[in-house]
Design an enzyme around this catalytic site. Structure first.
Site, PDB file in Angstrom:
ATOM      1  N   ASP A  74      34.838  35.183  42.147  1.00 14.30           N
ATOM      2  CA  ASP A  74      35.156  35.974  42.571  1.00 14.30           C
ATOM      3  C   ASP A  74      36.961  36.706  42.075  1.00 14.30           C
ATOM      4  O   ASP A  74      37.132  36.090  41.019  1.00 14.30           O
ATOM      5  CB  ASP A  74      35.589  36.451  43.972  1.00 14.30           C
ATOM      6  CG  ASP A  74      35.472  37.806  44.965  1.00 14.30           C
ATOM      7  OD1 ASP A  74      35.795  39.247  44.153  1.00 14.30           O
ATOM      8  OD2 ASP A  74      34.570  37.738  46.333  1.00 14.30           O
TER       9      ASP A  74
ATOM     10  N   GLU B 186      37.331  44.158  53.583  1.00 11.28           N
ATOM     11  CA  GLU B 186      37.502  42.412  53.374  1.00 11.28           C
ATOM     12  C   GLU B 186      38.325  42.450  54.597  1.00 11.28           C
ATOM     13  O   GLU B 186      38.567  42.622  55.998  1.00 11.28           O
ATOM     14  CB  GLU B 186      37.985  41.875  52.180  1.00 11.28           C
ATOM     15  CG  GLU B 186      37.167  42.660  50.945  1.00 11.28           C
ATOM     16  CD  GLU B 186      37.757  41.882  49.528  1.00 11.28           C
ATOM     17  OE1 GLU B 186      38.088  40.671  49.278  1.00 11.28           O
ATOM     18  OE2 GLU B 186      37.375  42.797  48.685  1.00 11.28           O
TER      19      GLU B 186
END
Ligand SMILES: *[C@@H]1O[C@H](CO)[C@@H](O)[C@H](O)[C@H]1NC(C)=O
Ligand SMILES: *[C@@H]1O[C@H](CO)[C@@H](O)[C@H](O)[C@H]1NC(C)=O
Ligand SMILES: *[C@@H]1O[C@H](CO)[C@@H](O)[C@H](O)[C@H]1NC(C)=O
Ligand SMILES: *[C@@H]1O[C@H](CO)[C@@H](O)[C@H](O)[C@H]1NC(C)=O
Ligand SMILES: *[C@@H]1O[C@H](CO)[C@@H](O)[C@H](O)[C@H]1NC(C)=O
Ligand SMILES: *[C@@H]1O[C@H](CO)[C@@H](O)[C@H](O)[C@H]1NC(C)=O
Ligand SMILES: *[C@@H]1O[C@H](CO)[C@@H](O)[C@H](O)[C@H]1NC(C)=O
Length: 652
Positions: free
Chosen positions: A304, A509
């Protein structure tokens, strides 16, 4: 020797030498594995390290991609071409970088990747599909697959061949800021919807487990993310620790990867989270032993964004350690994304120093090249500009509208049995439309729309719920719109009924982590002010269930619309009765946050609305009548269901 014969001689030498320097890897008639091995055998360490490096568009100027043999470039959320957010500017950007990659010694194409998580969401004018939390309620693998087909075409319309989607997290706690990226708390629902991969990449003719497959250049490479346990963190804290035994990890969180791999997913992204205290980005057992050996995944594993930096605390504290532990754990491509000199130098030094062996590097590069060959990137590296027409096409908008219709969940219809509010009348004399989310495209799209966090207002092209309502009712119906109605307003209007649309602001997020899950902004006073004065339908626009129990009695009807995206007409299609509701909850609707985490199958299960709940309109007992309700249970596993079902029935 005359000029003419000199040219002839040179041509002859050229012809002979080109025959003798036959480059097997460039020959599309050769087997993918043979091409990979041929190319790998020609590569220097610098070229290999370059393949393993993914950099951000913002730092990807010409000389970098070419000089450092960069294997991949990405756009982070909201990272768009300097020349503008249009299909043409995207095609120009990708082609420019691609031509740089092709101009290197071996001419290995770079692969451009982007988060297309609900349609091609960074691009202005793209079709914005409902977020996964809504798609889960459709229980419709075919629909999700068709969304994959459409998304692939829209992504290809910008010259991009690779998406960081789907998110196959099993979100076990709605306090998690990424819960809307998950289809469901149920592993089975998540698994069934991995069919989106078949839409994005095409159907693998040969289901050789683990082999990456992308049918042709109307398709894109997909990415199953985030491996593994991303949706299981303590209190739903983003990027935190998932505490669970191995069997639980496999049964709840890993199972959708089995199917994704069988469906040919090309890449897998590693989760920021830890499993029982160990960072996934450094977990060799799960990445190498389990994913690569046991599950036989043959595509590439990608980190990521700055995921390896966060192996240490604070992030980046020892970047050398981050590189060493992540690459040795089995990661193949690192989404650096900005500080590429440090990554490239660090990785090169670690290989030269013997801390990372060449076998590991060759495994990584083999996998990256395998995907690139398998998807035909060497043969068709550049944008096909004839695809531009697909971006935000009417056909795709109509598909998104269908998805909205099917994702809506009717949770209450009428205060008394036999007196439903829905379907609403299209010929009412006067309708109030109220609330912060009634006329706000950005809010109905949520995060990951044009920008990473999303935004309020008209951020892209689409139809707001208010516009859709206006389009649905008769020409004589008067619509009064008030985003923030005060007490007395609704009563003063003498309307037939009100439609109240409230919910969460856009977020993504960690910004979406929330421990209270209350309806934010002016949502609660809006509900109270309007519903206390006139019959009302409340539509909640949110990335997850929120606390609604205290306000439910005042509502005449209640619909969960999740984050529907650009096509608000999917909402009006259903509330005015052109279509019935088909959506059922893919998440447990809790009563209060102190019950969390609470998921279907739990021993202590006392929801406001259970997993699988969802009413239809117009049936006499649809306002909570138990007969209709029972018929609509989805009995996934009788042992999970028997206890909560009986408890619920006793209460009715
Ligand atoms: C590309 O970026 C690098 C580092 O950011 C910089 O040193 C270089 O001058 C840039 N090259 C061009 C052509 O802009
Ligand atoms: C599928 O592909 C594998 C690997 O390339 C091959 O061994 C196998 O024979 C193929 N199966 C079929 C049915 O084509
Ligand atoms: C989880 O969150 C807590 C509280 O913010 C923090 O102290 C801890 O370091 C986090 N754990 C991990 C593994 O990220
Ligand atoms: C950083 O990590 C490297 C590689 O694991 C290790 O050799 C070094 O001692 C670490 N440096 C510090 C300051 O901890
Ligand atoms: C959206 O609106 C809310 C409430 O008015 C505000 O708090 C938030 O900052 C706005 N967000 C953006 C991106 O404008
Ligand atoms: C709920 O939590 C969010 C996110 O932490 C915060 O912004 C908000 O103010 C909280 N709301 C209430 C009512 O406490
Ligand atoms: C609806 O509910 C009433 C009473 O609650 C019951 O008598 C009736 O049979 C039900 N009708 C249907 C069609 O289920």
């Amino acid at each position: 020797m005359g000029k003419g014969s000199c040219v002839t001689l040179l041509l002859f030498i050229g012809l002979v030498s080109s025959v003798y320097s036959y480059d097997l890897y460039k020959d599309p008639s050769q087997d993918v594995e043979a091409r990979v091995q041929d190319l790998l055998s020609r590569m220097t360490l610098a070229e290999k390290v370059g393949q393993m490096t993914q950099i951000e568009r913002g730092v990807s100027n010409n000389s970098v991609v070419k000089d450092l043999f960069i294997g991949s470039v990405l756009s982070g959320g909201g990272s768009v071409p300097d020349a503008g957010n249009t299909a043409e500017a995207w095609q120009d950007l990708v082609d420019r970088l691609q031509n740089d990659a092709l101009s290197t010694r071996l001419g290995i194409p770079m692969i451009y990747g982007i988060d297309a998580v609900h349609g091609h969401n960074n691009v202005f004018g793209a079709t914005i599909f409902p977020h996964n939390v809504g798609l889960g309620c459709t229980r419709d693998p075919d629909l999700v697959k068709r969304i994959g087909v459409a998304t692939a075409l829209e992504v290809r319309a910008t010259g991009i061949p690779y998406v960081f989607a789907p998110c196959i997290a099993t979100c076990r706690d709605p306090r998690w800021g990424r819960c809307y990226e998950s289809y469901s708390e149920s592993t089975e629902v998540v698994t069934s919807l991995t069919d989106i991969i078949l839409g994005l990449q095409g159907e693998p003719a040969n289901k050789t487990a683990g082999f990456p497959f992308v049918a042709d250049s109307s398709k894109v490479a997909a990415c199953a993310k985030h491996f593994v346990g991303d949706g299981g963190t303590t209190n739903g804290i983003n990027e935190n620790n998932t505490v669970i035994d191995y069997k639980g990890l496999v049964d709840i969180h890993m199972a959708p990867y089995f199917d994704s791999i069988a469906k040919g997913v090309s890449t897998v992204m590693i989760s920021y989270t830890s499993w029982n205290g160990m960072k996934m980005h450094a977990n060799k057992f799960l990445v190498t032993q389990v994913l690569k050996y046991n599950l036989k995944f043959k595509g590439f594993v990608i980190s990521d964004w700055e995921g390896i930096d966060r192996i240490t605390s604070p992030a980046g504290a020892n970047y050398t350690f981050s590189i060493e532990s992540s690459i040795n754990a089995g990661l193949d491509m690192i989404m650096v994304p900005n500080n590429y000199p440090q990554f490239i130098n660090g990785l090169t030094d670690l290989v030269k120093g013997g801390y990372i062996n060449m076998h590991r590097i060759d495994d990584a590069v083999t996998r990256i090249l395998r995907v690139k060959f398998a998807m035909g990137l060497f043969e068709k590296p550049l944008a096909d500009r004839s695809y531009s027409k697909h971006l935000g096409s009417e056909e795709h908008r109509s598909l998104a509208r269908e998805a909205v219709r099917k994702s809506l969940v009717l949770l209450k219809n009428g205060k008394e049995a036999g007196k439903p509010l829905l379907p609403l009348s299209k010929t009412a004399a006067k309708i109030i439309v109220a609330g912060s989310h009634a006329n706000d495209l950005g809010r109905q799209c949520g995060g990951w729309t044009i920008t990473w966090q999303g935004g309020n207002g008209t951020t892209t092209k689409g139809t707001t719920i208010l516009d859709a309502i206006k389009g649905a009712v008769s020409p004589t119906t008067q619509i009064v719109y008030e985003p923030y109605p005060q007490p007395g307003f609704a009563q003063s209007q003498g309307a037939d009924f009100a439609i109240v649309v409230v919910g969460e602001p856009p977020y993504a997020e960690t910004f979406g982590d929330n421990l209270n899950l209350t309806i934010p902004e002016a949502g609660i006073p809006t509900i109270q002010n309007v519903c206390g004065e006139v019959r009302c339908l409340v539509i909640l626009v949110s990335g997850r269930p929120l606390v609604v129990e205290p306000y439910l009695p005042v509502m005449d009807a209640f619909v969960a619309a999740w984050l529907p995206g650009s096509e608000g007409a999917g909402v009006s299609d259903v509330i005015f009765g052109d279509y019935d509701f088909v959506g059922t909850l893919a998440r447990t609707w809790f009563k209060s946050v102190d019950q969390l985490p609470m998921n279907v199958g739990d021993e202590k299960y006392d929801p406001l609305f259970p997993f699988g709940y969802g009413l239809k309109m117009g049936t006499p007992n649809s306002s909570g009548g138990s007969i209709n309700f029972m018929r609509r249970w989805r009995l996934l596993d009788i042992s999970c269901w028997a206890v909560p079902l009986i408890i619920h029935m006793l209460k009715l």
